[in-house]
Design an enzyme around this catalytic site. Structure first.
Site, mmCIF file in Angstrom:
data_model
loop_
_atom_site.group_PDB
_atom_site.id
_atom_site.type_symbol
_atom_site.label_atom_id
_atom_site.label_comp_id
_atom_site.label_asym_id
_atom_site.label_seq_id
_atom_site.Cartn_x
_atom_site.Cartn_y
_atom_site.Cartn_z
ATOM 1 N N ASP A 172 0.853 -1.182 0.000
ATOM 2 C CA ASP A 172 0.000 0.000 0.000
ATOM 3 C C ASP A 172 0.893 1.238 0.000
ATOM 4 O OD1 ASP A 172 -2.991 0.855 0.604
ATOM 5 O OD2 ASP A 172 -1.699 2.150 1.795
ATOM 6 N N ASN A 180 -3.022 12.729 -2.790
ATOM 7 C CA ASN A 180 -4.027 13.221 -3.737
ATOM 8 C C ASN A 180 -4.573 14.581 -3.315
ATOM 9 O OD1 ASN A 180 -4.219 11.431 -5.891
ATOM 10 N ND2 ASN A 180 -5.623 10.053 -4.831
ATOM 11 N N HIS A 185 -5.462 14.827 -8.265
ATOM 12 C CA HIS A 185 -5.652 13.455 -8.746
ATOM 13 C C HIS A 185 -4.819 13.144 -9.989
ATOM 14 C CE1 HIS A 185 -8.756 12.132 -5.936
ATOM 15 N NE2 HIS A 185 -9.220 13.372 -5.982
ATOM 16 N N ASP A 189 -2.444 9.959 -10.197
ATOM 17 C CA ASP A 189 -2.402 8.930 -11.243
ATOM 18 C C ASP A 189 -0.975 8.698 -11.732
ATOM 19 O OD1 ASP A 189 -5.106 8.595 -11.087
ATOM 20 O OD2 ASP A 189 -5.586 9.686 -12.930
ATOM 21 N N GLU A 216 -4.731 2.262 -4.280
ATOM 22 C CA GLU A 216 -3.278 2.408 -4.183
ATOM 23 C C GLU A 216 -2.615 1.145 -3.654
ATOM 24 O OE1 GLU A 216 -4.825 4.191 -0.253
ATOM 25 O OE2 GLU A 216 -5.516 3.876 -2.296
#
Length: 299
Positions: A172, A180, A185, A189, A216
């Site tokens: 993770d 974010n 965002h 990405d 994630e």
């Protein structure tokens, strides 16, 4: 086709085997066996793209070989072309109903065999491409959850049969929501793509793979790897992500992107089903987070 396909010919008649080999060897890599039993043994250790299968053979006949191939998840998608001296429409229908892709009668025309083999391989190539696209995560371009579930199940069965270890890692990205919120965002990405590619680049064996587990989170499946080796691999993954040095000023544990990792292995004595591997790895992941993140915990 750009890569030479591997074609297995199964026929008890040595003359038929030689004629078929001569017919196909200019375009494909051809392998020959003389019985259904040897065909089933061959596909356990070698990958083939198509099988030309005689119907009437001593011992296991072609129909039974086809049934066993279709019952095995590893071989069920291999296209089968039956070849037989029996011209009965009922026999042809039986073969097609069992899952054969084509039926050629003897004596056969070499040019017809070449074309039919070529056509079936082109269909398989297209199907494989569609299957691959359905198994790839659109954002990170690594295997997705569907691929993970299907291949973990297959590797679990292989591990049980062979008695070899199987390890699973769950990873993770630490404080990714904060990333974010801080960077947006689009940057999130890009971060996911970079981390995914860095993780996938550490897989040097063809049997190992990294998949996107969701959000994630990522997973690694490591056939034949014990707890100690899994820990070494996890350290490689952790170091690879740290080496990216992606700024994360909103992180609570570092100034750059880090990952936490949980490890589970079939040798732990706690794992009795394939789903338990993921559950154990998940518990290890939570323990790594509780310990301060940017950590590895093996269950």
């Amino acid at each position: 086709m750009s890569k030479r396909a591997k074609v297995l010919i199964v026929d008890d008649d040595p003359i038929n085997r030689l004629v078929l080999e001569k017919t196909l060897k200019a375009e494909h890599d051809v392998f020959l066996v003389e019985s259904g039993e040897k065909a089933l043994t061959f596909v356990k250790t070698a990958q083939v793209d198509l099988i030309i299968l005689d119907v009437i053979m001593p011992g296991i006949d072609g129909y039974q070989v086809l049934v066993e191939l279709k019952e095995n998840p590893i071989t069920q998608s291999i296209p089968i072309i039956f070849i037989s001296a029996n011209r009965s429409h009922d026999d042809e229908a039986k073969g097609l109903e069992l899952g054969a892709m084509d039926y050629i009668t003897k004596p056969f025309s070499p040019s017809i065999v070449r074309v039919r083999v070529r056509n079936q391989l082109l269909i398989k190539q297209k199907n494989d491409l569609l299957e691959m696209l359905a198994s790839i995560d659109g954002l990170t371009e690594i295997p997705n959850r569907r691929y993970l579930d299907e291949n973990l199940s297959r590797e679990w069965r292989r591990s049980k049969r062979s008695g070899t270890p199987l390890s699973v890692l769950l990873m993770d990205i630490d404080h990714f929501k904060r990333y974010n919120d801080c960077y947006g965002h689009r940057a999130g990405d890009e971060c996911l793509k970079n981390v995914a590619q860095a993780l996938a680049a550490q897989c040097e064996r063809g049997s190992d793979f990294i998949a996107r587990y969701g959000g994630e989170e990522f997973a690694a499946v490591l056939p034949g790897i014990d707890r100690h080796e899994a820990m070494e691999f996890a350290n490689k993954l952790r170091n690879a992500v740290n080496a990216l040095n992606i700024e994360h000023k909103a992180s609570l544990n570092a100034d750059h992107i880090t990952i936490s990792i949980g490890i589970a292995t079939t040798q732990s004595g706690k794992v009795y089903a394939e789903q338990a591997l993921l559950e154990e790895a998940d518990l290890g992941l939570y323990a790594a987070k509780d310990a301060g993140r940017d950590r590895i915990v093996a269950r």
